[in-house]
Motif scaffolding. Structure first.
Motif, PDB file in Angstrom:
ATOM      1  N   LEU A 213       0.848  -1.196   0.000  1.00 56.23           N
ATOM      2  CA  LEU A 213       0.000   0.000   0.000  1.00 56.23           C
ATOM      3  C   LEU A 213       0.880   1.240   0.000  1.00 56.23           C
ATOM      4  N   ALA A 214       0.699   2.101  -1.001  1.00 56.73           N
ATOM      5  CA  ALA A 214       1.568   3.269  -1.152  1.00 56.73           C
ATOM      6  C   ALA A 214       0.887   4.573  -0.743  1.00 56.73           C
ATOM      7  N   GLN A 215      -0.327   4.491  -0.226  1.00 61.21           N
ATOM      8  CA  GLN A 215      -1.081   5.705   0.131  1.00 61.21           C
ATOM      9  C   GLN A 215      -1.479   5.685   1.604  1.00 61.21           C
ATOM     10  N   GLU A 216      -0.530   5.335   2.474  1.00 65.18           N
ATOM     11  CA  GLU A 216      -0.862   5.216   3.899  1.00 65.18           C
ATOM     12  C   GLU A 216      -1.360   6.531   4.486  1.00 65.18           C
ATOM     13  N   ARG A 217      -0.700   7.636   4.093  1.00 60.32           N
ATOM     14  CA  ARG A 217      -1.082   8.927   4.667  1.00 60.32           C
ATOM     15  C   ARG A 217      -2.496   9.325   4.259  1.00 60.32           C
ATOM     16  N   LEU A 218      -2.800   9.202   2.986  1.00 57.42           N
ATOM     17  CA  LEU A 218      -4.135   9.554   2.523  1.00 57.42           C
ATOM     18  C   LEU A 218      -5.186   8.630   3.135  1.00 57.42           C
ATOM     19  N   LEU A 219      -4.856   7.340   3.285  1.00 52.43           N
ATOM     20  CA  LEU A 219      -5.799   6.403   3.889  1.00 52.43           C
ATOM     21  C   LEU A 219      -6.068   6.776   5.346  1.00 52.43           C
ATOM     22  N   LEU A 220      -5.024   7.093   6.092  1.00 53.53           N
ATOM     23  CA  LEU A 220      -5.191   7.475   7.492  1.00 53.53           C
ATOM     24  C   LEU A 220      -6.010   8.754   7.605  1.00 53.53           C
ATOM     25  N   PHE A 221      -5.704   9.721   6.762  1.00 47.99           N
ATOM     26  CA  PHE A 221      -6.449  10.983   6.771  1.00 47.99           C
ATOM     27  C   PHE A 221      -7.921  10.738   6.449  1.00 47.99           C
ATOM     28  N   SER A 222      -8.191   9.917   5.433  1.00 49.94           N
ATOM     29  CA  SER A 222      -9.568   9.658   5.009  1.00 49.94           C
ATOM     30  C   SER A 222     -10.334   8.867   6.061  1.00 49.94           C
ATOM     31  N   LEU A 223      -9.700   7.855   6.654  1.00 54.24           N
ATOM     32  CA  LEU A 223     -10.366   7.065   7.696  1.00 54.24           C
ATOM     33  C   LEU A 223     -10.717   7.940   8.896  1.00 54.24           C
ATOM     34  N   THR A 224      -9.805   8.841   9.251  1.00 53.02           N
ATOM     35  CA  THR A 224     -10.065   9.731  10.377  1.00 53.02           C
ATOM     36  C   THR A 224     -11.296  10.591  10.121  1.00 53.02           C
ATOM     37  N   PHE A 225     -11.386  11.160   8.918  1.00 53.03           N
ATOM     38  CA  PHE A 225     -12.541  12.005   8.601  1.00 53.03           C
ATOM     39  C   PHE A 225     -13.823  11.179   8.477  1.00 53.03           C
ATOM     40  N   MET A 226     -13.718   9.951   8.000  1.00 50.91           N
ATOM     41  CA  MET A 226     -14.902   9.119   7.872  1.00 50.91           C
ATOM     42  C   MET A 226     -15.487   8.805   9.248  1.00 50.91           C
TER      43      MET A 226
END
Length: 247
Positions: A213-226
């Motif tokens: 997985l190369a988008q850890e930062r975006l995934l963490l940011f998106s999960l937090t907002f979700m």
């Protein structure tokens, strides 16, 4: 007690309740029976002195301080410095949701959001160290915890107005402005921002045959907002349960 304990408690009382008292711990009080009946005092410990002053301020009673002289104590003092001081501080905090919940929560939430935005593009060098995904995870938890603290403070304020007959103009205005429908709308919008990011990351991951997985930062940011959106929605429902119309 004279130079540290009492001055600190005096300052906290002024900070929380905006009333200057030179000695909030003084047990020498004179009060009319009519005023006493209005206060409905319940404390059974040393914090009784703080409760009397707090409720007198909230009720708009006239408070006058008269200089007194203490005689030399006969016998052993029953005062427990740390335990009794904590009872006073605990009482003042429980009746000051802004200082107990809202302000610390707002600080945590803002710092958490800024930290996540700072690390979203990539790792950052600051004060001789690199900050990466692990720090971003810490900021994410700060954001979620801060938001929850803010809503706990709002719950406490609404409860005090609707069920304890406290007078708070700002809370009353907030109750009139913030409706369940507005809260749900805000929660859905925040949650959608996160959900769109999660879906995009999963799509990119799928194109990569679910490899690294190369988008850890975006995934963490998106999960937090979700999940923040989910919290806003259900917190709005609880806010509505405490609200005046539903009651």
């Amino acid at each position: 007690h004279r130079y540290v304990g009492t001055p600190v408690l005096n300052w906290l009382f002024y900070l929380f309740f905006k009333e200057r008292i030179s000695d909030v711990n003084s047990g020498f009080r004179a009060i009319t029976k009519q005023a006493f009946d209005r206060l409905r005092l319940y404390s059974s410990g040393m914090e009784f002195a703080s409760e009397m002053l707090y409720k007198s301020c909230k009720a708009g009673l006239r408070i006058i301080e008269v200089p007194i002289t203490y005689r030399q104590r006969v016998g052993k003092s029953k005062l427990s410095p740390f335990r009794d001081a904590w009872r006073h501080i605990k009482f003042m905090l429980l009746f000051s949701p802004s200082y107990l919940f809202v302000i610390p929560g707002a600080i945590l939430g803002i710092l958490g959001l800024l930290g996540m935005l700072w690390l979203l593009p990539g790792n950052q060098f600051f004060l001789g160290s690199y900050f990466d995904i692990h720090s971003m995870t810490f900021f994410a938890f700060m954001l979620l915890a801060g938001f929850q603290l803010v809503f706990l403070g709002l719950f406490a304020k609404v409860f005090s107005v609707n069920f304890l007959q406290e007078e708070d103009k700002k809370t009353t205005q907030l109750m009139n402005i913030f409706t369940l429908e507005k809260g749900i709308t805000l929660g859905v919008m925040v949650g959608l921002i996160g959900a769109i990011g999660v879906i995009w990351v999963i799509g990119e991951w799928w194109k990569n045959s679910f490899g690294p997985l190369a988008q850890e930062r975006l995934l963490l940011f998106s999960l937090t907002f979700m999940f923040l959106g989910i919290e806003i929605i259900f917190s709005s429902f609880f806010f509505g349960i405490l609200g005046r119309e539903e009651r």
